[in-house]
Design a protein around this motif. Structure first.
Motif, PDB file in Angstrom:
ATOM      1  N   ASP A 451       0.824  -1.190  -0.079  1.00 33.32           N
ATOM      2  CA  ASP A 451      -0.052  -0.111  -0.134  1.00 33.32           C
ATOM      3  C   ASP A 451       0.979   1.207   0.092  1.00 33.32           C
ATOM      4  OD1 ASP A 451      -2.542  -1.232   0.204  1.00 33.32           O
ATOM      5  OD2 ASP A 451      -1.826  -1.642   2.134  1.00 33.32           O
ATOM      6  N   ALA A 452       1.884   1.276  -0.802  1.00 35.78           N
ATOM      7  CA  ALA A 452       2.695   2.425  -0.967  1.00 35.78           C
ATOM      8  C   ALA A 452       1.920   3.817  -1.279  1.00 35.78           C
ATOM      9  CB  ALA A 452       3.693   2.298  -1.863  1.00 35.78           C
ATOM     10  N   ALA A 453       2.544   4.782  -0.984  1.00 31.65           N
ATOM     11  CA  ALA A 453       1.555   6.157  -1.282  1.00 31.65           C
ATOM     12  C   ALA A 453       1.874   6.475  -2.756  1.00 31.65           C
ATOM     13  CB  ALA A 453       2.112   7.217  -0.410  1.00 31.65           C
ATOM     14  N   HIS A 454       0.959   7.002  -3.236  1.00 28.40           N
ATOM     15  CA  HIS A 454       0.855   7.247  -4.713  1.00 28.40           C
ATOM     16  C   HIS A 454       1.414   8.825  -4.678  1.00 28.40           C
ATOM     17  CE1 HIS A 454      -2.305   4.075  -6.037  1.00 28.40           C
ATOM     18  NE2 HIS A 454      -1.376   3.610  -5.597  1.00 28.40           N
ATOM     19  N   ALA A 455       2.352   9.078  -5.531  1.00 24.44           N
ATOM     20  CA  ALA A 455       3.253  10.284  -5.599  1.00 24.44           C
ATOM     21  C   ALA A 455       2.121  11.264  -6.458  1.00 24.44           C
ATOM     22  CB  ALA A 455       4.371  10.180  -6.480  1.00 24.44           C
ATOM     23  N   ASP A 456       1.303  10.787  -7.204  1.00 27.62           N
ATOM     24  CA  ASP A 456       0.268  11.592  -7.926  1.00 27.62           C
ATOM     25  C   ASP A 456      -1.212  12.021  -7.092  1.00 27.62           C
ATOM     26  OD1 ASP A 456      -0.632   9.061  -8.265  1.00 27.62           O
ATOM     27  OD2 ASP A 456      -1.022   9.301 -10.457  1.00 27.62           O
ATOM     28  N   CYS A 457      -1.442  11.343  -5.884  1.00 29.35           N
ATOM     29  CA  CYS A 457      -2.402  11.411  -4.904  1.00 29.35           C
ATOM     30  C   CYS A 457      -3.152  12.665  -5.222  1.00 29.35           C
ATOM     31  CB  CYS A 457      -2.221  10.887  -3.737  1.00 29.35           C
ATOM     32  SG  CYS A 457      -0.990  11.965  -2.840  1.00 29.35           S
ATOM     33  N   VAL A 474      12.253  16.526  -2.242  1.00 30.31           N
ATOM     34  CA  VAL A 474      11.082  15.786  -2.252  1.00 30.31           C
ATOM     35  C   VAL A 474      10.312  15.926  -3.811  1.00 30.31           C
ATOM     36  CG1 VAL A 474       8.536  15.991  -1.485  1.00 30.31           C
ATOM     37  CG2 VAL A 474      10.723  16.400   0.050  1.00 30.31           C
ATOM     38  N   VAL A 475      10.695  17.003  -4.393  1.00 30.36           N
ATOM     39  CA  VAL A 475       9.975  17.191  -5.766  1.00 30.36           C
ATOM     40  C   VAL A 475      10.493  16.144  -6.830  1.00 30.36           C
ATOM     41  CG1 VAL A 475       9.877  18.640  -7.741  1.00 30.36           C
ATOM     42  CG2 VAL A 475       9.374  19.423  -5.308  1.00 30.36           C
ATOM     43  N   ARG A 476      12.170  15.930  -6.653  1.00 34.70           N
ATOM     44  CA  ARG A 476      12.695  15.012  -7.599  1.00 34.70           C
ATOM     45  C   ARG A 476      12.006  13.503  -7.126  1.00 34.70           C
ATOM     46  NH1 ARG A 476      17.361  16.558  -6.065  1.00 34.70           N
ATOM     47  NH2 ARG A 476      17.574  17.599  -7.919  1.00 34.70           N
ATOM     48  N   MET A 477      11.998  12.993  -5.867  1.00 33.20           N
ATOM     49  CA  MET A 477      11.300  11.802  -5.488  1.00 33.20           C
ATOM     50  C   MET A 477       9.890  11.639  -6.022  1.00 33.20           C
ATOM     51  SD  MET A 477      12.604  10.753  -1.583  1.00 33.20           S
ATOM     52  CE  MET A 477      12.300  12.387  -0.956  1.00 33.20           C
ATOM     53  N   LEU A 478       9.222  12.521  -6.127  1.00 34.42           N
ATOM     54  CA  LEU A 478       7.680  12.423  -6.594  1.00 34.42           C
ATOM     55  C   LEU A 478       7.585  12.266  -8.047  1.00 34.42           C
ATOM     56  CD1 LEU A 478       6.174  15.335  -4.049  1.00 34.42           C
ATOM     57  CD2 LEU A 478       5.741  13.029  -3.908  1.00 34.42           C
ATOM     58  N   LEU A 479       8.501  13.177  -8.720  1.00 37.45           N
ATOM     59  CA  LEU A 479       8.484  13.151 -10.075  1.00 37.45           C
ATOM     60  C   LEU A 479       8.966  11.614 -10.627  1.00 37.45           C
ATOM     61  CD1 LEU A 479       9.795  16.638 -11.022  1.00 37.45           C
ATOM     62  CD2 LEU A 479       7.525  15.806 -11.466  1.00 37.45           C
ATOM     63  N   ASP A 480      10.083  11.143  -9.932  1.00 44.32           N
ATOM     64  CA  ASP A 480      10.791   9.970 -10.389  1.00 44.32           C
ATOM     65  C   ASP A 480      10.251   8.737  -9.748  1.00 44.32           C
ATOM     66  OD1 ASP A 480      12.329  11.459 -11.539  1.00 44.32           O
ATOM     67  OD2 ASP A 480      14.078  11.563 -10.176  1.00 44.32           O
ATOM     68  N   ALA A 481       9.064   8.800  -8.734  1.00 43.41           N
ATOM     69  CA  ALA A 481       8.707   7.776  -8.082  1.00 43.41           C
ATOM     70  C   ALA A 481       8.240   6.575  -9.474  1.00 43.41           C
ATOM     71  CB  ALA A 481       7.207   7.919  -7.656  1.00 43.41           C
ATOM     72  N   PRO A 482       8.605   5.308  -9.097  1.00 42.85           N
ATOM     73  CA  PRO A 482       8.538   4.150  -9.880  1.00 42.85           C
ATOM     74  C   PRO A 482       7.028   3.770 -10.288  1.00 42.85           C
ATOM     75  CG  PRO A 482       9.305   3.363  -7.786  1.00 42.85           C
ATOM     76  CD  PRO A 482       9.154   4.617  -7.749  1.00 42.85           C
TER      77      PRO A 482
END
Length: 730
Positions: A451-457, A474-482
């Motif tokens: 149940d990982a969080a969705h970066a585009d939630c 944080v922005v980088r992690m959200l844009l690069d989330a697999p």
């Protein structure tokens, strides 16, 4: 006359005062003056008024008002003068003894004695139902109390007004007065008056000696258990251990610690009075039950983290407190405060232990919000009724993420039973962590095994708040989330707008260069450019003339000359310097941004007009005292500003501030100079009112030339205006 007399007395101008009182205009005025001089203590002036050939003031006039005034301020000589007047002498008992009350209240012993010993109309010590005695007792004036009680006639009663004097003496802690009131030979005060009010007050304020005196009074002693143990409760609340002991050990009417279902114990615990709690629990007779008041003594101890009190209450041999009382309220408060040891005691209590999951896990939520790692661990690992990490739809995780408590977030996600879901509440935990820039928490939420969080939630809410705060990582992690990466262009580019407004260059670069769904620089009709221009951030391309030149207006208003240069010189869609009827020029002139004004006037295409908006730019520059901007506007090669526009408002504003150089420029403008008589001479009025003498002279010279005033008229105007300015300065 009276106001002048008051000032003379205040400044000790006695010669002036004697002149005033020697010839009073009326009897009323003479009487008022007598009161005034009596209050100030001038006996000679009082005699002068009483012996005036006309309108002599009687000493007993207005029912002895002068005597009362002298008594209140302690004026002994004036008192004697008024009482010994050959005619119409004042009465010591005037106004039902008001003079005596005033003297007693002020602690003026000698005056009290004079009033009581007056040969005629002597004051009564018991006047007004003993009000003088009450006032003396309240002020702690022992000698006055004694003389009032010992008066040979009409002596004051120590028990007057149902013991009011005793109550006041106790409140002030005046031990000797309390003792003399209780031991008065006639009409002694009752220590138990008013259902024990003196004892309750003494116990509350911690007056040990007074408590003993009241309990040991020879007649009508106070009862230690008066008012349903009110004295004991107040003493316990204040932590007055010795008084608590005295009240419970009283041989006649001992106070009961268990009365009112242990209210004294509850208040002692609430006020963190450990020793008082021990005394109440261990009372030889009628000890307080540890579980009294539904366990609130335990709850208050948990709030304060008082381990010793909690241990005593939980381990009481009889009626021990229940750790789970009030549905776990004690556990919730202990968890909120991060009191590890108290939480452990409550969970491990042998009887009625607290449930870690009480109130649907509220204790866990509070501990998680405060970042109390050890408390969270104990609640999750409790042997019975452990807390669920996913309680309340993951609220504990949300609170921990918002506070950036990495270890708590890790424990909640890794809980063996009922672990928290990283995507709970539609990703709210991720949004909170992203908004506050908690990199490690964001990483854990995005990388949760289940149940990982969705970066585009929430349509990219996490990305927007991270961009707003400029949290690059944080922005980088959200844009690069697999899985479910955030879209840089979400919400029509709102993340880009927020990053541009804050001047977060790296975030803007990442959003524009995102491999998937990059942000558009011209999103929202160029709103990102507008925000960047307002903040002076010059690295974000878009349409320079977007939103009718609003970006240029924002940059001009804040004086960002480099941004203005870029907008005006853009190779395509360059901003127009005259956009919005010259609004950019007006705001630049208002702020005194010389370089921006110069660029706007000299723009190769669509230059701004110096006289735009009926000369508002000139008015704003004049009001702000920006001389160079005013000169530039007046000397513009095309469409120069006119100094006389708006009926000379620019001149009025310059004159108000006394800016002589600017006034000179406006009056001597080569084209359309300002008129010195504009707005009915308001510029002259403002200059004179502000004390600007040179500007005033300049305007007068201009007026003489314009409207042909005679030299004599101008000279008279100078004199009048000069005098007014001098008075204003003084």
């Amino acid at each position: 006359m009276l106001s002048v007399l008051g000032r003379a007395l205040k400044h000790n101008k006695l010669d002036v005062a004697f002149d005033l009182v020697s010839k009073p205009a009326s009897l009323e005025e003479s009487q008022e003056a007598l009161v005034l001089v009596s209050q100030s203590g001038h006996a000679d002036l009082a005699r002068c008024l009483m012996q005036a050939p006309q309108f002599a003031a009687p000493a007993n006039g207005r029912d002895g008002e002068a005597l009362v005034a002298a008594a209140a301020t302690g004026q002994i000589e004036v008192m004697r003068t008024l009482l010994d007047a050959p005619r119409h002498a004042a009465h010591a008992d005037c106004r039902d003894g008001e003079a005596l009350v005033a003297a007693a209240q002020g602690g003026h012993f000698e005056i009290v004695q004079i009033l009581l010993d007056a040969p005629r109309h002597a004051a009564h010590a018991d006047c007004r139902d003993g009000e003088a005695l009450v006032c003396a007792a309240q002020g702690g004036h022992f000698e006055i109390v004694k003389i009032l009680l010992d008066a040979p006639r009409h002596a004051a009663h120590a028990d007057c007004s149902d013991g009011e004097a005793l109550v006041c003496a106790v409140q002030g802690g005046h031990i000797e007065i309390v003792r003399i009131l209780l031991n008065a030979p006639q009409h002694p005060a009752h220590a138990d008056c008013r259902d024990g009010e003196p004892l309750v007050n003494a116990a509350q304020d911690g007056y040990i000696k007074i408590v003993r005196i009241l309990l040991d009074a020879p007649q009508h002693p106070a009862h230690a258990d008066c008012r349903d143990q009110e004295a004991l409760i107040r003493a316990a609340q204040g932590g007055h251990i010795e008084i608590v002991r005295i009240l419970m050990d009283d041989p006649h009417h001992p106070a009961h610690a268990d009365y009112r279902y242990g209210e004294a114990l509850e208040l002692a615990s609430e006020c963190d009075q450990t020793e008082v709690v021990r005394m109440l629990l261990n009372a030889a007779q009628h000890p307080a039950p540890a579980d009294s008041q539904c366990g609130w003594a335990l709850i208050y101890a948990a709030v304060r983290g008082n381990i010793e009190v909690d241990r005593m209450l939980l381990g009481a041999p009889q009626d021990a407190a229940h750790a789970d009382c009030e549905d776990g309220e004690a556990l919730v408060f202990a968890a909120t405060g991060g009191h590890d040891e108290v939480v452990r005691m409550l969970l491990d209590a042998p009887l009625h232990p607290a449930h870690a999951d009480c109130r649907d896990g509220w204790a866990l939520v509070e501990a998680a919000e405060g970042g109390h790692d050890e408390v969270v661990r104990m609640l999750l690992d409790a042997r019975e009724h452990p807390a669920h990490a996913d309680c309340k739809d993951g609220l504990a995780l949300v609170k921990a993420a918002e506070g950036g408590h990495d270890e708590v977030v890790r424990m909640l996600l890794d809980a063996l039973q009922h672990p928290a879901h990283a995507d709970c509440k539609d990703g709210l935990a991720l949004v909170k962590a992203a908004g506050d820039g908690h990199d490690e928490v964001v990483r854990m939420l995005l990388g949760a095994p289940q149940d990982a969080a969705h970066a585009d939630c929430e349509d990219g809410e996490a990305l927007v708040v991270a961009a707003t705060g400029g949290h690059d990582e944080v922005v980088r992690m959200l844009l690069d989330a697999p899985l479910h990466p955030a879209h840089a262009d979400c919400r029509d580019g709102w993340a880009l707008v927020e990053a541009a407004e804050g001047g977060h260059d790296e975030v803007v670069r990442m959003l524009l260069d995102a491999p998937l769904h990059p942000a558009h620089a011209d999103c929202r009709d160029g709103w990102a450019l507008v925000e960047a221009a307002e903040g002076g951030h010059d690295e974000h391309p878009a349409h320079a003339d977007c939103k009718d030149g609003l970006a240029l207006v924002k940059a001009a208003g804040d004086g960002h000359d480099e941004v203005a240069r870029m907008l005006l010189g853009a190779p395509q869609d360059a901003a127009h310097a005259d956009c919005e009827d010259g609004e950019a020029l007006v705001v630049a002139a208002r702020g005194g941004h010389f370089k921006v004004v110069h660029m706007l006037l000299d723009a190769p295409q669509h230059p701004a007009h110096a006289d735009c908006q009926d000369g508002l730019a000139l008015v704003e520059a004049a009001g702000g005292g920006h001389d160079e901007v005013v000169r530039m506007l007046l000397d513009a090669p095309q469409h120069p500003a006119r100094a006389n526009r708006r009926d000379g408002e620019a001149l009025v504003r310059a004159a108000r501030t006394g800016n002589m150089q600017m006034v000179c420029m406006l009056l001597n403008a080569p084209q359309h100079p300002a008129h010195a008589h504009c707005q009915n001479g308001l510029a002259l009025v403002k200059a004179a009112g502000g004390g600007h003498f040179e500007v005033t002279n300049m305007l007068l010279d201009a007026l003489q030339h314009l409207i042909k005033l005679s030299p004599a008229c101008i000279a008279q105007m100078r004199n009048v205006l000069g005098l007014e300015m001098e008075m204003e300065q003084h």
